[in-house]
Design an enzyme around this catalytic site. Sequence first.
Site, PDB file in Angstrom:
ATOM      1  N   HIS A  52       0.911  -1.094   0.101  1.00  0.00           N
ATOM      2  CA  HIS A  52      -0.036   0.005  -0.056  1.00  0.00           C
ATOM      3  C   HIS A  52       0.888   1.238  -0.058  1.00  0.00           C
ATOM      4  O   HIS A  52       2.136   1.235   0.236  1.00  0.00           O
ATOM      5  CB  HIS A  52      -0.834  -0.142   1.174  1.00  0.00           C
ATOM      6  CG  HIS A  52      -2.054  -0.849   1.135  1.00  0.00           C
ATOM      7  ND1 HIS A  52      -3.110  -0.906   1.991  1.00  0.00           N
ATOM      8  CD2 HIS A  52      -2.267  -1.654   0.318  1.00  0.00           C
ATOM      9  CE1 HIS A  52      -4.090  -1.812   1.702  1.00  0.00           C
ATOM     10  NE2 HIS A  52      -3.661  -2.254   0.530  1.00  0.00           N
ATOM     11  N   GLU A  54       0.743   3.735   1.659  1.00  0.00           N
ATOM     12  CA  GLU A  54       1.384   4.583   3.206  1.00  0.00           C
ATOM     13  C   GLU A  54       2.703   3.586   3.602  1.00  0.00           C
ATOM     14  O   GLU A  54       3.651   4.220   4.041  1.00  0.00           O
ATOM     15  CB  GLU A  54       0.461   4.383   4.037  1.00  0.00           C
ATOM     16  CG  GLU A  54      -0.709   5.177   3.882  1.00  0.00           C
ATOM     17  CD  GLU A  54      -1.930   4.287   3.237  1.00  0.00           C
ATOM     18  OE1 GLU A  54      -1.672   3.541   2.239  1.00  0.00           O
ATOM     19  OE2 GLU A  54      -2.958   4.348   3.730  1.00  0.00           O
ATOM     20  N   CYS A  82      -6.095   1.913   5.733  1.00  0.00           N
ATOM     21  CA  CYS A  82      -6.565   0.660   6.414  1.00  0.00           C
ATOM     22  C   CYS A  82      -5.940   0.306   7.500  1.00  0.00           C
ATOM     23  O   CYS A  82      -4.951   0.757   8.123  1.00  0.00           O
ATOM     24  CB  CYS A  82      -6.348  -0.459   5.181  1.00  0.00           C
ATOM     25  SG  CYS A  82      -4.651  -1.119   5.205  1.00  0.00           S
ATOM     26  N   CYS A  85      -2.177  -0.082   7.381  1.00  0.00           N
ATOM     27  CA  CYS A  85      -1.156   1.126   7.184  1.00  0.00           C
ATOM     28  C   CYS A  85      -1.571   1.892   8.604  1.00  0.00           C
ATOM     29  O   CYS A  85      -0.462   2.759   9.065  1.00  0.00           O
ATOM     30  CB  CYS A  85      -1.927   1.892   6.004  1.00  0.00           C
ATOM     31  SG  CYS A  85      -1.352   1.088   4.652  1.00  0.00           S
TER      32      CYS A  85
END
Lengths: 149, 149
Positions: A52, A54, A82, A85
């Site tokens: 992801h 991040e 999420c 993260c």
Amino acid sequence: MEDRFWMREALEVARQGAAIGEVPVGAIIVKAGRVIARAHNQREQTKDPTAHAELIAIRAAASSIGDWRLIDTTLYVTLEPCPMCAGAIVLARIPRVVYAASDPKAGAGGTLFNLLQDRRLNHWVDVVHDVLVEESRHLLKSFFRDRRA
Amino acid sequence: MEDRFWMREALEVARQGAAIGEVPVGAIIVKAGRVIARAHNQREQTKDPTAHAELIAIRAAASSIGDWRLIDTTLYVTLEPCPMCAGAIVLARIPRVVYAASDPKAGAGGTLFNLLQDRRLNHWVDVVHDVLVEESRHLLKSFFRDRRA
């Protein structure tokens, strides 16, 4: 104003992801007025479930400054983090997070969970949201509409 | 019996971490009776705040099989996953997690949070815990006692 400036840059990174078939989420980490890391989602390219925006940006920022503690930084991301993260943001001691659109499916910055502000954890994050929210929503909607076409 | 067998291997990996000054948490991922990834915490060595045993093992397993979906796998870990790692387990679609000791400070496998079994998320994990719990607790306690000495 400054938050909108940096979010525009995160949106630009997200667009670069969309151009190569990645879900358009972009993140940048700013320290003392300078971008120290930027990333878009890379799951499809890398086949890495943790890729992801991040998480990649956090790893790059820590590598850049040589410390796992990202003190005095702000993380800008175009979609609410999420749980993975948000957990990584807490572990990295990031003091401030600004996100654009909220995520009703997995948001852990206040929507489904509030991992960024849980007093039982050893770090608490200042959170600002809805910055350039329409631009981020538009980008995500266009991406998924084009994929179905 | 099989769970205890694999947890013993995860504990051995954790011990290898302790030997180089990392908090002794070990994780292995097993698929069809074979270990496809193993890792201990590496935060101190790498200065990477995301370098928890589970996250590193998940990335290695995905790389090993060339797919971000870790179907038909079991993840064994000597300490209950934190929110970041539990989130990564869900993202990777790992069907089964076995952990030893629970973590009252950050456990997201049922103690502080239950991210592995939240019906609002798009994946639900079978969880077994307390497998070789005393061995894991002893390892962690010895590590922190020695560091204070």
